[in-house]
Design a protein around this motif. Structure first.
Motif, PDB file in Angstrom:
ATOM      1  N   CYS A   1      -4.832  -2.471  -2.340  1.00  0.00           N
ATOM      2  CA  CYS A   1      -5.707  -1.537  -3.065  1.00  0.00           C
ATOM      3  C   CYS A   1      -6.869  -1.095  -2.188  1.00  0.00           C
ATOM      4  CB  CYS A   1      -6.216  -2.185  -4.344  1.00  0.00           C
ATOM      5  SG  CYS A   1      -4.947  -2.362  -5.622  1.00  0.00           S
TER       6      CYS A   1
ATOM      7  N   PRO B   1      -3.523   5.882   5.039  1.00  0.00           N
ATOM      8  CA  PRO B   1      -3.945   6.497   3.780  1.00  0.00           C
ATOM      9  C   PRO B   1      -3.924   8.023   3.861  1.00  0.00           C
ATOM     10  CG  PRO B   1      -5.844   5.661   4.983  1.00  0.00           C
ATOM     11  CD  PRO B   1      -4.633   5.206   5.739  1.00  0.00           C
ATOM     12  N   PHE B   2      -3.586   8.648   2.740  1.00  0.00           N
ATOM     13  CA  PHE B   2      -3.608  10.109   2.683  1.00  0.00           C
ATOM     14  C   PHE B   2      -5.032  10.647   2.784  1.00  0.00           C
ATOM     15  CE2 PHE B   2       0.478  10.061  -0.101  1.00  0.00           C
ATOM     16  CZ  PHE B   2       1.249   9.887   1.032  1.00  0.00           C
TER      17      PHE B   2
ATOM     18  N   ALA C   1      -0.844   6.517  -6.525  1.00  0.00           N
ATOM     19  CA  ALA C   1      -2.252   6.128  -6.686  1.00  0.00           C
ATOM     20  C   ALA C   1      -3.086   6.769  -5.580  1.00  0.00           C
ATOM     21  CB  ALA C   1      -2.390   4.615  -6.641  1.00  0.00           C
ATOM     22  N   ALA C   2      -4.338   7.075  -5.919  1.00  0.00           N
ATOM     23  CA  ALA C   2      -5.236   7.752  -4.986  1.00  0.00           C
ATOM     24  C   ALA C   2      -6.620   7.131  -5.067  1.00  0.00           C
ATOM     25  CB  ALA C   2      -5.303   9.243  -5.325  1.00  0.00           C
ATOM     26  N   PRO C   3      -7.463   7.368  -4.050  1.00  0.00           N
ATOM     27  CA  PRO C   3      -8.828   6.840  -4.100  1.00  0.00           C
ATOM     28  C   PRO C   3      -9.532   7.212  -5.404  1.00  0.00           C
ATOM     29  CG  PRO C   3      -8.379   7.720  -1.927  1.00  0.00           C
ATOM     30  CD  PRO C   3      -7.192   8.085  -2.782  1.00  0.00           C
TER      31      PRO C   3
ATOM     32  N   VAL D   1      -5.766   1.668   0.169  1.00  0.00           N
ATOM     33  CA  VAL D   1      -5.582   2.984  -0.442  1.00  0.00           C
ATOM     34  C   VAL D   1      -6.896   3.559  -0.960  1.00  0.00           C
ATOM     35  CG1 VAL D   1      -4.387   4.244  -2.293  1.00  0.00           C
ATOM     36  CG2 VAL D   1      -3.203   2.426  -1.050  1.00  0.00           C
TER      37      VAL D   1
ATOM     38  N   GLN E   1       0.598   3.974  -2.910  1.00  0.00           N
ATOM     39  CA  GLN E   1       0.225   5.359  -2.614  1.00  0.00           C
ATOM     40  C   GLN E   1       1.383   6.333  -2.802  1.00  0.00           C
ATOM     41  OE1 GLN E   1      -2.407   6.906   0.896  1.00  0.00           O
ATOM     42  NE2 GLN E   1      -0.352   6.718   1.708  1.00  0.00           N
TER      43      GLN E   1
ATOM     44  N   ASP F   1      -8.757   5.862  -8.304  1.00  0.00           N
ATOM     45  CA  ASP F   1      -7.948   5.381  -9.421  1.00  0.00           C
ATOM     46  C   ASP F   1      -8.292   3.930  -9.726  1.00  0.00           C
ATOM     47  OD1 ASP F   1      -6.695   7.791  -9.675  1.00  0.00           O
ATOM     48  OD2 ASP F   1      -4.765   7.160  -8.826  1.00  0.00           O
TER      49      ASP F   1
ATOM     50  N   ALA G   1       0.831  -1.203   0.000  1.00  0.00           N
ATOM     51  CA  ALA G   1       0.000   0.000   0.000  1.00  0.00           C
ATOM     52  C   ALA G   1       0.862   1.250   0.000  1.00  0.00           C
ATOM     53  CB  ALA G   1      -0.932  -0.018   1.210  1.00  0.00           C
ATOM     54  N   ASN G   2       1.970   1.243   0.741  1.00  0.00           N
ATOM     55  CA  ASN G   2       2.880   2.388   0.730  1.00  0.00           C
ATOM     56  C   ASN G   2       3.506   2.579  -0.647  1.00  0.00           C
ATOM     57  OD1 ASN G   2       2.844   3.588   3.370  1.00  0.00           O
ATOM     58  ND2 ASN G   2       3.818   1.742   4.164  1.00  0.00           N
TER      59      ASN G   2
ATOM     60  N   VAL H   1      -8.104   2.277  -4.010  1.00  0.00           N
ATOM     61  CA  VAL H   1      -7.990   2.082  -5.459  1.00  0.00           C
ATOM     62  C   VAL H   1      -8.917   0.944  -5.872  1.00  0.00           C
ATOM     63  CG1 VAL H   1      -6.416   1.292  -7.276  1.00  0.00           C
ATOM     64  CG2 VAL H   1      -5.650   2.973  -5.590  1.00  0.00           C
TER      65      VAL H   1
END
Length: 258
Positions: A83, A156-157, A60-62, A86, A55, A64, A51-52, A88
């Motif tokens: 996925c 997650p960001f 990659a972002a939500p 994150v 991201q 995508d 995941a790191n 995705v």
């Protein structure tokens, strides 16, 4: 598992909090003789690192889309949960030309198709113990080279929306919450009720039934899966011995198990 879990990543966090040492995925490849057993903690560590990578390095972002061109394999299971972590959306066997990221196995046809992706491209050798390619395919980053240095913890960001698209398989799109709901229903149907239940599955990952039996249902039930690839190369006697040695309590048949 917690009734409040609404994404596959939530299910994994609950499993980690409940019993991190228990087996989660035991993988066999009967073409190579490979056997790998991952505890909840080890699996979760692979998921965090992946995941790191997804991201951070792959940006990659939500929302995508990631085209996943991998067979039923423990590393495929890791990618599915990464996925989810994150946000995705994974498209199993999706069109790389329409994807933001593509993750391919080593098959020449998959690599050729994956080159249509205009975004980030990653390849997995699918060698024993997660080994790397002798030489990475041209135009691809080698997952086995990129993932070891990633962080062991993931945050997650942006929050992951349980009601956003999370999976496309065999033409059906599912949200994260729908994956969890279906997995819980399937767990009951597959007999994953008692603590320590062990489901053996040789179903491919190209259908919901295969993904559910091979990952999501055991995860939702607090159980574990014995995931088998190329099991047509295993003798009937060998299958009986595997069921006994792995303490299998139920089976989900594909072409080999019935």
């Amino acid at each position: 598992m917690n009734a409040s879990d609404r994404t596959p990543a939530d299910l994994l966090r609950s499993a980690l909090a409940t019993d991190p040492a228990r087996p989660l995925v035991t993988f066999y490849d009967d073409a190579t003789g490979e056997r790998v057993e991952l505890s909840v903690a080890t699996f979760a560590n692979w998921v965090s690192k992946t995941a790191n990578l997804l991201q951070g390095d792959l940006a990659a972002a939500p929302g995508d889309r990631l085209a996943l061109l991998l067979p039923a394999h423990w590393q495929t299971a890791v990618w599915l949960l990464a996925c989810s972590s994150v946000g995705v959306c994974v498209e199993i066997g999706g069109d790389p030309a329409d994807a933001d990221v593509v993750v391919s196995g080593p098959a020449p046809d998959d690599l050729a198709a994956a080159r249509a992706c205009r975004g980030e491209r990653l390849a997995l050798a699918l060698r024993p113990l997660g080994g790397r390619f002798p030489q990475a395919p041209d135009g691809f980053a080698d997952y086995a080279v990129e993932v070891p240095g990633q962080g062991d913890r993931f945050a997650p960001f942006a929050p992951v929306d349980p009601d956003a698209p999370a999976l496309v398989v065999a033409g059906t799109e599912l949200t994260a919450a729908q994956i969890v709901g279906r997995a819980r229903e399937d767990a009951t149907a597959l007999g994953l009720k008692a603590p320590g239940a062990r489901l053996l599955s040789d179903r491919a990952y190209d259908s919901w039934d295969g993904l559910s039996a091979g990952l999501y249902a055991p995860l939702a039930a607090g159980s574990s899966v014995v995931l088998c690839r190329n099991m047509d190369q295993l003798s009937a006697e060998g299958l009986v011995k595997r069921i006994e040695s792995e303490r299998v309590t139920g089976t989900a048949g594909g072409d080999t198990v019935s």
